[in-house]
Design an enzyme around this catalytic site. Structure first.
Site, PDB file in Angstrom:
ATOM      1  N   CYS A 137      33.163  72.416 145.929  1.00  0.00           N
ATOM      2  CA  CYS A 137      33.850  73.633 146.361  1.00  0.00           C
ATOM      3  C   CYS A 137      33.353  74.837 145.568  1.00  0.00           C
ATOM      4  CB  CYS A 137      35.361  73.458 146.192  1.00  0.00           C
ATOM      5  SG  CYS A 137      36.285  74.951 146.590  1.00  0.00           S
ATOM      6  N   CYS A 140      36.104  77.342 144.578  1.00  0.00           N
ATOM      7  CA  CYS A 140      36.968  76.881 143.476  1.00  0.00           C
ATOM      8  C   CYS A 140      36.241  76.938 142.128  1.00  0.00           C
ATOM      9  CB  CYS A 140      37.406  75.432 143.689  1.00  0.00           C
ATOM     10  SG  CYS A 140      37.883  75.011 145.348  1.00  0.00           S
ATOM     11  N   ASP A 141      34.975  76.512 142.093  1.00  0.00           N
ATOM     12  CA  ASP A 141      34.292  76.290 140.814  1.00  0.00           C
ATOM     13  C   ASP A 141      33.169  77.281 140.509  1.00  0.00           C
ATOM     14  OD1 ASP A 141      35.921  74.072 140.541  1.00  0.00           O
ATOM     15  OD2 ASP A 141      34.476  72.722 141.475  1.00  0.00           O
TER      16      ASP A 141
END
Ligand code: NAP
Length: 306
Positions: A137, A140-141
């Site tokens: 992701c 997200c990261d």
């Protein structure tokens, strides 16, 4: 929710398909409960930086759009409960949905909208470095890789969008695709080609992710070694339908066999969104599926219960 209560519609999953089904079912005056595994989860949409193809909302942030869907359902007083559906059994007059922790919910109809999960690449080092340089992701990261070098693996819309997102954070982004033709949008490929810090490698098949404490390189089958701090795997999704084996008909790849009505092989059990057999898995088709499945569920209830 009282365990003994017989719901009209129990919706599994609060992604766009599930929330759209909830809005339509609630507006049809049906009793509705949405069961969702993650707290305030809205599915894959929350992992998308920019949604550019949802009519009327160009450039919308995916997480914000998911929140807007959730707000809409909540404004209609749709009840959302955290939990995981582990098994489904049919009685003559209802479906029993067995939750983690031995609870059972009863409903006249189920609309299953559990979506899909990230497919694994299946190369050495992937599992070893998961969370230590291997991510599924970018939204997200991605921030962990600010100013660093990363590789995105895949040639679909997710990989293209991830590469574009990371190109604004990272010094360098390699887009690694196994063929020389992209599955994802040509417009995004063009944007990537115009980015100075993006290098597109086609006919490039990943062989191994290597590192020490964290990832240091991605090795390709042709012997090249790409020095990277992070590897984003975006090689597609697989439907979350394990619990449906023996409950409804699935195709060879695990998708629930259903057309746009959401009607499955099991009476009273409907599907919507990425879990069903269809040609185009997009936000707009998920939202449309949810509406159709809710109408199918309402028709079924009218026919079977009045
Ligand atoms: P996808 O379209 O299935 O693409 C998966 C990509 O991964 C393909 O390019 C595939 O290569 C590659 N791949 C698969 N297995 C691989 C392996 N073992 N090694 C190397 N490469 C591998 O999946 P997706 O990109 O996650 O998209 C899923 C659906 O969501 C699609 O319908 C997509 O259009 C939609 N989506 C839409 C948007 C948007 O419109 N904004 C954003 C994200 C996703 P091949 O091409 O060679 O098969």
């Amino acid at each position: 929710m009282d365990e003994k209560e017989l719901l009209d519609v129990l919706i599994i999953g609060s992604g766009p398909a599930g929330l759209s089904a909830a809005v339509y079912a609630k507006r049809a005056n049906l009793s509705v409960l949405v069961l969702e595994r993650n707290y305030r989860g809205t599915g894959q949409i929350a992992e998308t930086d920019q949604v550019d193809n949802y009519l009327g909302m160009p450039g919308m942030n995916g997480y914000d759009l998911g929140e807007a869907f959730l707000d809409h359902a909540e404004q209609l007083a749709v009840e959302i409960q955290e939990g995981t559906a582990e098994a489904f059994t049919k009685e003559t007059d209802c479906w029993n949905v067995h939750l983690d922790g031995d609870k059972i919910l009863r409903a006249k109809t189920v609309i299953y909208c559990a979506g899909a999960s990230h497919r694994r690449l299946g190369v050495d080092g992937e599992a070893e470095f998961a969370g230590k340089g291997v991510s599924y992701c970018a939204v997200c990261d991605g921030a962990f890789y600010r100013g660093k070098e990363t590789a995105v693996i895949g040639g679909g819309d997710t990989a293209l969008g991830d590469a574009l997102y990371l190109s604004d954070l990272c010094d360098k982004v390699y887009l690694i695709h196994r063929r020389d033709e992209f599955r994802g949008s040509a417009a995004t490929v063009q944007k990537l080609q115009e980015k100075e810090n993006v290098e597109i490698l086609t006919s490039a098949v990943p062989h191994k992710i290597v590192g020490e404490q964290t990832v240091t390189a991605l090795e390709l089958k042709d012997g090249r070694s790409i020095p990277v701090n992070g590897t984003f795997v975006a090689v597609g999704m697989q439907p979350q339908t394990e619990q449906l084996r023996g409950v409804v008909e699935l195709d060879d790849t695990g998708y629930v066999v259903a057309d746009e009505t959401g009607v499955t092989s099991a009476p009273g059990f409907f599907v919507a969104g990425d879990v069903r057999t269809k040609a185009l898995r997009q936000l707009v088709t998920a939202v449309s599926d949810g509406a159709n499945a809710a109408v199918s569920a309402a028709d079924y209830i009218k026919k079977e219960y009045t």
